[in-house]
Design an enzyme around this catalytic site. Structure first.
Site, PDB file in Angstrom:
ATOM      1  CB  CYS A   1     -27.993 -22.417 -10.125  1.00 15.11           C
ATOM      2  SG  CYS A   1     -26.481 -22.879 -11.323  1.00 15.11           S
TER       3      CYS A   1
ATOM      4  CG  ASP B   1     -29.535 -20.164 -18.530  1.00 13.26           C
ATOM      5  OD1 ASP B   1     -27.950 -20.274 -17.860  1.00 13.26           O
ATOM      6  OD2 ASP B   1     -29.938 -21.102 -16.931  1.00 13.26           O
TER       7      ASP B   1
ATOM      8  CG  HIS C   1     -28.687 -19.543 -14.546  1.00 12.40           C
ATOM      9  ND1 HIS C   1     -28.631 -20.583 -14.963  1.00 12.40           N
ATOM     10  CD2 HIS C   1     -27.709 -19.099 -13.349  1.00 12.40           C
ATOM     11  CE1 HIS C   1     -28.295 -21.180 -13.345  1.00 12.40           C
ATOM     12  NE2 HIS C   1     -27.943 -20.017 -12.659  1.00 12.40           N
TER      13      HIS C   1
END
Lengths: 272, 391
Positions: free
Chosen positions: B155, B312, B341
């Site tokens: 991320c 995601d 995610h």
């Protein structure tokens, strides 16, 4: 409203700005602006609309809502009676036709209620024009007229109402007919939920990505930051006047002390 | 719930114990009991040593599990985001990225950012990228004797990793960018759209809050899928109240979701302004430390992998994968996983299909000559010996 009106004054088919405008044209011109010409506060405008609604329907809004509630209660009772009949095993065979008739009646009345809810919302929401415009804007093309917007908003309300209650209940109700088991009921519930979930996703996708929502989001965030800043400044002013440390300063000091203690403790452990 | 009722006659005579209404009531009772007396749940349980501590940041070095050869394990440094806590990569035994990588023969390190407090409110991206990540890489070099480390950035940690690698390519053997926002010019996520809202001033947000509270992020993340956040997940829980592993996993995820940490205002503002709003990384115009260090993605020339979740909705796959068109690497690999995610790190399927493949990818690129750093290699045995003594 689709019912007889006990109007005390002359009913107007469209008690709209058109009538008001034509009356204004016929009235003698005034040189100086009066309070009637001054911009109306939304509250005043809203009150006037509510009054007009009461005059036209022959009843007050409170009365209307109370009556609406009573009818809802009656519908619920009718529905629960039918439900009890259907679910009672002894009634399953001989009551089929009767239950079907009741179901149809219930559906008819539910749809009627839906229409009336739409009408009531259309009237009730009219004072909140700006809010309404902001809400429906994402769903409409730029050139939509105010009438389009109002219609879309009220239809949305109706769709939500019927979608959440009537359609869902109907589908569940049908699965309770004789010869169908709990598995059907569970399946219908799952399907309804999935359908609702999909529609909701599409709605949020459409709404959250629309320029109108994005614009509203940015402005609301900005306004809330100003508010937060004002609250914080108030806190600082208070601490300056009183000599007390602000909450932020207290937090910082506490944290610094905690960090220092941890550091000392680590150093001592290292030495040991 | 999908249990067929017995025939009506049987129902009248003898109420069945598998009555769905009774079952539902029992589940409600259990849910109520769970809410009143939640069991103690543990996260991040894989044994580790702290090998570097700086401010709130700690660098964890995971111990080699039994049955795995200690020698010649390539070091992998996991760089997680500044949103919530990094134990999502070590959520529970069996669903832990750390554990899977260790069992496949990798030497795993993880940066735990800790919980920033008022003393961290002025930290910038430069402090994180060239400071904390930089010193973590140095620590890994010291601990292992390897001059180059494998970096796995998740991320926002992926964005940090890409920046660090572009500025210090000599220290990185391979780079893996997992669900990392890099190309912000996409409309597939609400976040990318909302960041362009008129009146959305990231610097004003930073000035107002100082430290951006976790609730601020959670409110935005909650809006990405409001129905699931507020209803569907609880419905699933109620339906599976008898499935103990599911309930425990649910509680761990809830703990993680609500275990947010604040973010330093300048770091947040810089990330939003230069990333989400101006997309400077892909343009090669992102600078750190004032304007002193420009991040040039072309400098990333080592083997590069991207890992994306095809569902995601926080960081859309293209936001990560587009970077492949802007780097200097010749050896590039795309790992695509049919999940979201978070599912990338905690779904059972990811641990069966994705992470073993990733470990093999790293192992295959660890053989052959490595650029050895003489000072690092010299320090390494000492560090190992010190650690053995302390145990």
């Amino acid at each position: 409203m689709p019912r007889a009106r006990k109007s005390k004054s002359e009913p107007r088919a469209t008690p709209s700005k058109t009538v008001a405008a034509s009356e204004a044209r016929e009235a003698p011109r005034r040189e100086t602006p009066t309070s009637a010409d001054a911009p109306r506060a939304p509250l005043e405008e809203g009150l006037e609309l509510w009054t007009r609604f009461a005059r036209e329907t022959g009843e007050t809004v409170t009365e209307f809502l109370r009556r609406f509630g009573e009818e809802q209660q009656k519908n619920y009772e009718s529905w629960s009676t039918s439900l009890a009949d259907v679910t009672r095993p002894a009634m399953r065979d001989r009551g089929t036709q009767e239950v079907q008739t009741r179901l149809e009646e219930w559906n008819r009345r539910a749809e009627e209620i839906g229409t009336r809810v739409r009408d009531a919302f259309q009237t009730a929401l009219e004072p909140q024009k700006e809010l309404l415009d902001a809400w429906v804007k994402p769903f409409l093309p730029k050139e939509a007229t105010p009438q389009d917007k109002a219609r879309e908003a009220t239809e949305l309300v109706q769709k939500l109402y019927t979608g959440l209650t009537t359609n869902l209940s109907r589908r569940l109700f049908e699965t309770l007919q004789p010869g169908r088991g709990v598995e059907d009921l569970v399946r219908a519930q799952e399907e309804s939920l999935k359908e609702f979930s999909d529609s909701f996703q599409k709605l949020t996708q459409l709404y959250f990505t629309s320029p109108a929502f994005v614009s509203m989001f940015g402005k609301t965030l900005d306004a809330s930051l100003d508010l937060q800043k004002a609250v914080k400044e108030g806190d600082d002013v208070f601490s300056k006047i009183t000599g007390f440390p602000s909450r932020r300063e207290i937090t910082e000091l506490n944290q610094a002390v905690k960090d220092l203690s941890a550091k000392v403790s680590r150093l001592n452990t290292g030495r040991a | 719930m999908a249990t067929a009722l017995p025939p009506p006659s049987a129902m009248e005579e003898d109420p069945s114990p598998s009555d769905p209404v009774a079952e539902f009531q029992e589940k409600l009772r259990k849910a109520w009991d769970l809410a009143l007396h939640p069991p103690k749940i543990e996260v991040g349980v894989t044994p580790a040593d702290v090998v570097l501590r700086e401010g709130r940041m700690r660098l964890l070095h995971y111990r080699c599990p039994q049955g795995v050869l200690k020698e010649d394990r390539p070091p992998v440094l996991c760089v997680y985001a500044l949103i919530n806590k990094p134990y999502i990569m070590d959520l529970q035994p069996g669903l832990s990225v750390v554990e899977t990588l260790l069992s496949r023969g990798l030497d795993v390190f993880l940066i735990d950012w800790g919980t920033p407090n008022e003393l961290d409110r002025d930290l910038t991206l430069h402090d994180y990228v060239n400071g904390y990540v930089g010193r973590s890489v140095e620590a890994v070099q010291r601990e292992t004797g390897e001059a180059q480390v494998h970096i796995l950035g998740y991320c926002m940690g992926g964005t940090f990793s890409a920046m660090y690698t572009a500025l210090h390519p000599e220290n990185v053997r391979t780079l893996t960018l997992m669900a990392a926002p890099l190309d912000f010019d996409t409309r597939s996520s609400y976040l990318n759209i909302w960041a362009h809202a008129p009146g959305f001033d990231a610097w004003k947000i930073a000035r107002t809050f100082g430290l951006i509270p976790p609730e601020f992020f959670n409110s935005a993340f909650g809006m990405l899928d409001p129905l699931r956040t507020s209803y569907l997940k609880f419905k699933d829980l109620l339906e599976r109240m008898d499935d103990t592993p599911f309930v425990e996993n649910f509680l761990r995820m809830e703990k993680w979701t609500n275990d947010g940490i604040p973010m330093a205002g300048p770091t947040y503002a810089e990330f939003i302004d230069k990333g989400y709003q101006k997309n400077l990384l892909i343009k090669g115009e992102w600078t750190l430390d004032g304007d002193k260090r420009r991040v040039d993605l072309k400098a990333i020339d080592m083997p590069l992998a991207t890992i994306v979740g095809l569902k995601d909705n926080l960081v859309p796959p293209e936001s990560t994968e587009h970077v492949l068109g802007y780097v200097g690497s010749k050896d590039t690999t795309k790992f695509q996983f049919p999940g979201g995610h978070i599912g990338l790190s905690v779904s059972r399927r990811a641990h069966q299909e994705l992470w073993p493949r990733y470990a093999d990818w790293v192992l295959a690129r660890s053989r052959g000559p490595s650029k050895k750093s003489a000072p690092a290699a010299a320090k390494a045995p000492k560090a190992r010996a010190r650690r053995r003594r302390s145990k």
